[in-house]
Scaffold this motif. Structure first.
Motif, short mmCIF file in Angstrom:
data_model
loop_
_atom_site.label_atom_id
_atom_site.label_comp_id
_atom_site.label_asym_id
_atom_site.label_seq_id
_atom_site.Cartn_x
_atom_site.Cartn_y
_atom_site.Cartn_z
N HIS A 191 26.54 -61.12 -45.10
CA HIS A 191 26.19 -62.45 -45.32
C HIS A 191 27.85 -63.00 -45.20
N PHE B 136 22.92 -66.55 -35.85
CA PHE B 136 23.15 -65.12 -35.90
C PHE B 136 21.76 -64.46 -35.64
N LEU B 137 20.68 -65.24 -35.43
CA LEU B 137 19.66 -64.56 -35.16
C LEU B 137 19.50 -63.57 -34.00
N GLY B 138 19.31 -62.38 -34.28
CA GLY B 138 18.88 -61.52 -33.02
C GLY B 138 20.38 -60.94 -32.86
N VAL C 9 14.35 -62.07 -30.55
CA VAL C 9 13.73 -61.28 -31.14
C VAL C 9 12.58 -61.26 -30.62
N ASN D 278 15.18 -60.33 -41.73
CA ASN D 278 15.63 -61.66 -40.96
C ASN D 278 14.60 -62.02 -39.96
N HIS D 279 14.03 -60.87 -39.04
CA HIS D 279 13.35 -61.07 -37.81
C HIS D 279 11.94 -61.44 -38.40
N HIS E 188 17.98 -58.88 -46.91
CA HIS E 188 19.27 -58.43 -46.36
C HIS E 188 19.23 -57.71 -45.15
N HIS E 189 18.35 -57.18 -44.82
CA HIS E 189 18.15 -56.24 -43.60
C HIS E 189 18.22 -57.07 -42.24
N ARG E 190 18.54 -56.81 -41.21
CA ARG E 190 18.26 -57.31 -40.02
C ARG E 190 16.60 -57.51 -39.71
N THR F 266 26.04 -56.67 -39.16
CA THR F 266 25.30 -55.58 -39.83
C THR F 266 26.23 -54.51 -40.06
N ASN F 267 25.97 -53.51 -41.17
CA ASN F 267 26.49 -52.42 -41.08
C ASN F 267 25.75 -51.20 -40.16
N GLU G 131 22.58 -60.36 -35.59
CA GLU G 131 23.07 -60.27 -37.11
C GLU G 131 24.49 -59.26 -37.28
N PHE H 274 23.41 -49.30 -41.10
CA PHE H 274 22.08 -49.29 -41.40
C PHE H 274 21.21 -50.50 -41.21
N GLY H 275 21.90 -51.34 -40.77
CA GLY H 275 21.23 -52.59 -40.34
C GLY H 275 21.30 -53.89 -41.31
N PHE H 276 22.07 -53.43 -42.46
CA PHE H 276 21.97 -54.53 -43.52
C PHE H 276 23.02 -55.55 -43.08
N MET H 277 22.83 -57.05 -43.35
CA MET H 277 23.58 -57.76 -42.81
C MET H 277 24.95 -58.12 -43.95
#
Ligand SMILES: Nc1ncnc2c1ncn2[C@@H]1O[C@H](COP(=O)(O)OP(=O)(O)OP(=O)(O)O)[C@@H](O)[C@H]1O
Ligand SMILES: [Mg+2]
Lengths: 263, 352
Positions: free
Chosen positions: A135, A121-123, B242, B225-226, B220-222, A127-128, A125, A130-133
């Motif tokens: 999992h 899921f890199l790039g 990315v 991860n990057h 936990h944030h995108r 998320t909600n 992801e 706000f950008g939080f994943m």
């Protein structure tokens, strides 16, 4: 100086076939230079609807250079790229993603320190706002994805770091990722180099099926038997240029082999 | 898409989840970067607490001693949080110690100029906050500048920031001179950053709040991860989509911001600022990250590790003070700790 002899390449670059309808992706007159070195020389290439193109040629011919260009991560020095007949700029992965292209890279392109799920899921992801994943959602999806294209034994934990996987397992993860997100075009740069015979057959059959579901593919391989199993058209490259192109019905494995090895 | 393979993975996960708690803890220690330091930290605490319970003249558990430690941790911890993000993204900033001094001196000077000294006739309440804001902004912009130079000219950040370290050190002397600077900000700034709740100093609370925020950002944030992706394998990250330039600029900016905040926190607590006070802190911050399991070449690390690494360094310092050992023992112990923790981490991972 006068007895210096210019040695002509045995095979001259050719224009090759012309698309009969607007191709999904077309590369026109593409040149790529690395300093003084010319990696692609006035290359023309296209991917039509519902077809599998075999991209062949010796080591260093420029196949991966072309694949990376179509993936957006290696912009051309000059030339034109058209998606569905419209000129586009391919300057980053985001541009090729917009054109519906997914790639299985020759060098796998996974981050060893990250888990299988995070690599898939890199790039992209989940998320909600706000950008939080999320999992859990990503892991659930990852498990589905790992079961979809090739079935490699020994992958039991989507949370496992990719660095601990075997070569074939890594390749399977890279394949699963591209296969899951593909839309119009799937680029496969030597995708079976680390796969077992059984999984290679699976993947080739899968590529053939994809065609009927509306996803065209480009298969880069050194194995002409594999190419003949799945491809509808063959493009042979040498020293950054196209030296042979033919539809499957107009050629034979002997003829293609001849053009690959004589250059 | 319920294929045999997916079902097999689900079954394997279920089986793993059914195993005993102890074997899952062993797994955690083995696979997490902070696993080794967590074990070491607990072991040290247990031994020291046992010794001080058995021997009341060893004052480790005295409220006064605990308060001293909790007062001291925050500046290095705050700086190390920023440094760890940047290390995970695959870069260094050696100038954080110099920025710590420069930004805090600018913040303190502006606070004075704008009438925010607590000794003024009618101290301004907002002046210290304005000074803080400017200091933080300079820190963040300096980080971004280091990033742009590093990425634009494609040179190692080690070199860029080695130069920047000397630059900011010189800039501090140019702006202020070599004498120490009084910093007694007005209320409520002083209470917010320099009071205590029981044994817990305000700066410690700020550190913990930031650590929680960083935990969510990094794990936990995108964006977090990057950071891992560009630090772990830059080419793969680019190939997958990315943007490494944007990601690294943000990491540098965060690192500079945290260096500035760290300097201002420290200045507020001791109520004066030494222009050379931050020198050497950059290496201590990197040490805290490495002890906490961060990889020197990027892609690996954790916030819990940074917190534990910093805490362990101050525990050792505290123990040496209680034992009345001369200061140079601290350097020797931390030096040994860095090497030992990396060796342990590698050994644990190889087994895993
Ligand atoms: N970044 C670069 N800088 C300089 N030269 C490059 C670069 N990338 C590729 N090349 C050169 O371009 C040529 C084509 O490389 P490419 O990877 O496209 O070959 P290929 O056809 O994929 O070969 P293989 O079958 O071995 O994978 C090679 O000679 C290679 O050395
Ligand atoms: Mg190649």
């Amino acid at each position: 100086m006068s007895d210096l002899q210019i040695i002509e390449p045995e095979e001259k670059p050719i224009k090759g076939l012309r698309p009969t309808e607007t191709p999904l992706l077309e590369m026109r007159n593409i040149t790529k230079r690395y300093g003084a070195f010319v990696a692609l020389n006035s290359m023309n290439f296209y991917i039509g609807r519902n077809e599998v193109v075999g991209l062949l040629g010796d080591n260093g011919a420029g196949k991966s250079t072309l694949v990376k260009m179509m993936s957006g991560i290696n912009p051309p020095t000059s030339g034109e790229i058209l998606a569905n007949g419209k000129p586009v700029n391919f300057n980053s992965r985001a541009d090729s993603e917009a054109a519906g292209i997914e790639t299985i890279y020759q060098d796998i392109a996974l981050v060893d320190q990250m888990s299988i799920t995070r690599n898939i899921f890199l790039g992209r992801e989940i998320t909600n706002a706000f950008g939080f994943m999320d999992h859990k959602a990503m892991e659930d999806k990852a498990i589905d994805i790992l079961g979809s294209a090739v079935q490699i034994s020994g992958i039991e934990d989507p949370d496992k770091e990719v660095g601990f996987l075997s070569g074939g397992q890594k390749q399977a993860v890279a394949i699963a990722r591209a296969v899951y997100f593909k839309r119009n075009i799937l680029l496969l740069d030597e995708p079976t180099s680390a796969l077992s015979v059984r999984e290679t057959e699976h993947l080739l059959a899968y590529v053939r099926d994809l065609k009927n579901q509306g996803t065209s593919s480009v298969l880069v391989t050194h194995n002409l038997y594999h190419a003949f199993q799945v491809c509808d058209r063959f493009v042979v490259m040498s020293h950054g240029a196209k030296v042979y192109e033919a539809r499957k019905e107009d050629t034979s494995i002997e003829e293609v082999t001849y053009h690959v090895i004589r250059t | 898409m319920a294929t045999a393979q997916s079902d097999h993975i689900r079954a394997a996960i279920q089986q793993r989840n059914r195993r005993s708690r102890s074997s899952r803890i062993v797994d955690w220690v083995r696979t997490k970067p902070e696993g080794g330091i967590a074990v070491l930290f607990l072991a040290v605490q247990l031994v020291v607490i046992a010794v001080s319970l058995a021997n009341p003249s060893f004052r480790y558990l005295d409220a006064a001693n605990i308060a001293v430690t909790l007062k001291a941790i925050a500046p290095l911890g705050v700086m190390a949080l920023g440094v760890s993000i940047l290390m995970i993204a695959g870069e260094f900033d050696l100038s954080v110690g110099a920025l710590y001094s420069f930004c805090s001196i600018v913040a303190a000077t502006l606070t004075m100029t704008w009438g925010g000294d607590s000794g003024a006739d009618v101290p301004s309440a907002i002046a210290p906050f304005a000074g803080l804001a400017v200091g933080l902004l300079i820190g963040a912009l300096a980080g971004v500048l280091h990033a742009v130079i590093t990425l634009r000219f494609n040179i190692p950040s080690f070199i860029t920031t080695l130069g920047a370290m000397l630059m900011w050190k010189g800039a501090t002397l140019l702006y202020h001179g070599a004498q120490s600077l009084r910093f007694k900000p007005s209320e409520p700034f002083n209470t917010l950053f320099n009071s205590s709740i029981g044994v817990v100093h305000a700066s410690m609370i700020w550190f913990l709040l930031l650590a929680v925020a960083f935990y969510f950002l990094l794990h936990h944030h995108r964006l977090g991860n990057h950071f891992f992706a560009v630090g772990g394998n830059r080419n793969a990250a680019v190939a997958i989509g990315v943007n490494p330039v944007r990601t690294k600029i943000i990491a540098f900016g965060i690192c500079g911001f945290m260096a500035a905040f760290s300097g201002i926190l420290a200045g507020t607590r001791v109520m004066s600022i030494q222009p050379g006070g931050g020198l050497g802190l950059e290496l201590q911050a990197i040490a805290a990250c490495v002890i906490g399991g961060a990889a020197l070449n990027g892609g690996r690390g954790s916030i819990l590790g940074v917190v534990l690494g910093t805490a362990l360094m101050y525990t050792i310092q505290d123990l040496l003070l209680l034992l009345r050992a001369p200061g140079f023992y601290f350097d020797m112990f931390v030096g040994g700790l860095i090497v030992i923790s990396v060796i342990t981490n590698m050994a644990i991972r190889r087994k895993g």
